[in-house]
Design an enzyme around this catalytic site. Sequence first.
Site, short mmCIF file in Angstrom:
data_model
loop_
_atom_site.label_atom_id
_atom_site.label_comp_id
_atom_site.label_asym_id
_atom_site.label_seq_id
_atom_site.Cartn_x
_atom_site.Cartn_y
_atom_site.Cartn_z
N SER A 150 0.84 -1.20 0.00
CA SER A 150 0.00 0.00 0.00
C SER A 150 0.88 1.26 0.00
CB SER A 150 -0.96 -0.04 1.18
OG SER A 150 -2.01 0.89 1.03
N ASP B 152 -5.67 -3.40 -2.59
CA ASP B 152 -4.68 -3.10 -1.57
C ASP B 152 -4.20 -4.37 -0.86
OD1 ASP B 152 -3.36 -2.24 0.81
OD2 ASP B 152 -4.51 -0.38 0.79
#
Length: 308
Positions: free
Chosen positions: A34, A149
Amino acid sequence: MVLGSGGARGLAHIGAIEELEQRGYQITSIAGCSMGSIIAGMYAAGRLKEAKEWFLQVDKQLILKMMDINLLSTNSIVKGSRIIEELQTIVPDQPLESLRIPCSLVAADMIATDQVVFTKGSLFEAVRASISIPLFFEPIQRGRRLLVDGGILNPLPLDVVKRQKGDILVAMDISGKDKMAVPQENPEMVNLRKPLDFIESKGIGVPESVEDKLRELSTRVNVIRRKRARDLRRNVSFFGLLDRMNDMQIQQNTLLSLRLTPPDVHAVMPQYAYNTFDFDKAEEIIEQGRLLMRGALNDYEKKLAAQA
């Protein structure tokens, strides 16, 4: 070096890396998830200084400018193209395998429900997949994979970084355990008579009956406030609970990663320290990352000295 997920808290990675290098440590490989994937990619490309300068000038106006709203989507709010375009002003896209040190970036496949580790191919395709917060950024399709993510599966990817014999493993964890912020059980008492003090200071008399009424009302308000403070259910909204459930999942996955692959150096920032979109606090967050890594390195070096 392993950099965890956590939105704007990931700016702490910049300070952490600067502290490591200032103290003579050499990063030979890096992994990120991320926000950690953005910083890992920029560092591996040799452009961390430029990335830091860019983040330091980010304000709320620029954040809004990068939000390319996805009006026609049923699964996301933002397309996510503009933020990648902005990042490419810092470093042009290039193959991960061409970077100066090995770099592993983590995403999650919604179809196969497993993690995907990028070590080859487009740097920014990997970054775009890794930062795709579900329901916020549009997922990325890659063949029969639907990528989001990586933090939902492996927020601190200690197990994917390339290691050589003699390396120490350093983790910058930005999803540390915390406590939900709720009102104190004994909140500060309300005094509704305060406006009367100002009136009396001007030489204007206040009827005793008015004072009695305000005193009675103050008491009632304070009783209600005490009851609400004790009832935690009233202090958590529907969306607050959903957000907290996601936080707890990330925290537990992080703890699992730490148990399975214990790092030699572990710097940790509490999850509540900064919000996901606090990018306008870049200078403060970067400095916090530096201080946290400094403390973790001090502990590590003291342990080495004691064993010598």
